[in-house]
Design a protein around this motif. Structure first.
Motif: not given
Ligand SMILES: [Fe+2]
Length: 281
Positions: A99-103, A141-143, A209-211, A249-252
């Motif tokens: 989600d946006a916060a995690e990203l 933890p994020e990674l 993509y992260v940002s 963001p969040g797309r692989l």
């Protein structure tokens, strides 16, 4: 002599390189590759396909050989190009479910790494930095969360691949145990881009993509978009991309490691990505 021939190719005189190689006998894999690449650079895909095909038969894991053989087949209108890189499901893009916060938290962590553990210019990078060391060996933890989400998406991608095919450089690994190889982050700033390249170490490669800047949605200019299948300018001149992926963001994006890929330049902002190679065990 082989190194000299490749240098002639890089210096823009592939014909001189081919002439040098004619003095070398033998069919060592490096020699087959050098012949194939130089002939392709000379605009002779038919002649180039011979040595590259021998290389692929001898060593089915020769990723760079397959990448160049694919260009020959594509230029010659040979159906095998379709078999090698045109089958539906070989490449694709999906959302990994962060989600946006995690990203946002992941982005902050990566920016810190780009400040302290990055080097400015890779061979194929223009206007950016790339992190050092294996990103997925880190314990934040994020990674760990990102890695988990990526592994799940990778499983989905593999499940949707075409059927197992012993002669195909990717599909022969269809039922193999997969592992993550190298992993890193790239941060491109205004006007940055990635020139077209391949990943000879992997079987599948990626961009996550992260940002990204907000204004990449222009479907005409496609700024910052990933291009899959466009060869470097010195070979296969005139060939465009086979697919283009809009960064979100969040797309692989996942694609066979033998497919050339690069990014289109964008005007301003920051494009923060994570990438990795997938290996067969
Ligand atoms: Fe890449």
């Amino acid at each position: 002599l082989r190194a000299e021939a490749s240098l002639a190719g890089e210096a823009g005189d592939p014909g001189a390189g081919v002439a040098l190689l004619e003095r070398l006998a033998g069919d060592h894999p490096d020699l087959l590759f050098a012949r194939g690449r130089l002939l392709l650079q000379c605009g002779e895909p038919e002649a180039a396909a011979g040595p590259l095909q021998s290389l692929a038969e001898r060593d089915p894991s020769a990723i760079a050989g397959w990448a160049h053989l694919d260009l020959c087949w594509r230029l010659l209108g040979d159906d095998r190009h379709q078999w090698l890189s045109g089958q539906p499901g070989l490449h694709g893009a999906r959302d990994i479910g962060l989600d946006a916060a995690e990203l946002a938290r992941l982005g902050e962590l990566l920016r810190g790494l780009h400040r302290t553990r990055a080097h400015p210019i890779g061979q194929s990078l223009r206007g950016g930095t790339q992190t050092r060391g294996r990103l997925f060996w880190r314990h934040e933890p994020e990674l760990r969360r990102l890695r988990e989400a990526i592994v799940a998406s990778l499983d989905d991608h593999v499940r949707e691949l075409p059927a197992k095919d012993e002669r195909h450089p990717l599909l022969r690994h269809r039922e193999a145990q997969l592992a993550l190889g190298g992993s890193w982050s790239v941060r491109l700033l205004s006007n940055g881009f990635h020139v077209s390249h391949i990943h000879p170490e992997g079987i599948l490669s990626s961009a996550c993509y992260v940002s990204v800047p907000e204004n990449l949605g222009d479907a005409e200019r496609r700024p910052g978009w990933l291009e899959i299948g466009r060869p470097p300018p010195d070979i296969g001149a005139g060939l465009g991309p086979l697919a283009q992926v809009e960064p979100k963001p969040g797309r692989l994006a996942l694609f066979p490691s033998y497919m050339f890929h690069g990014t289109r330049p964008f005007d301003e902002g920051e494009r923060l990505t994570v990438a990795f190679d997938v290996l067969a065990r």
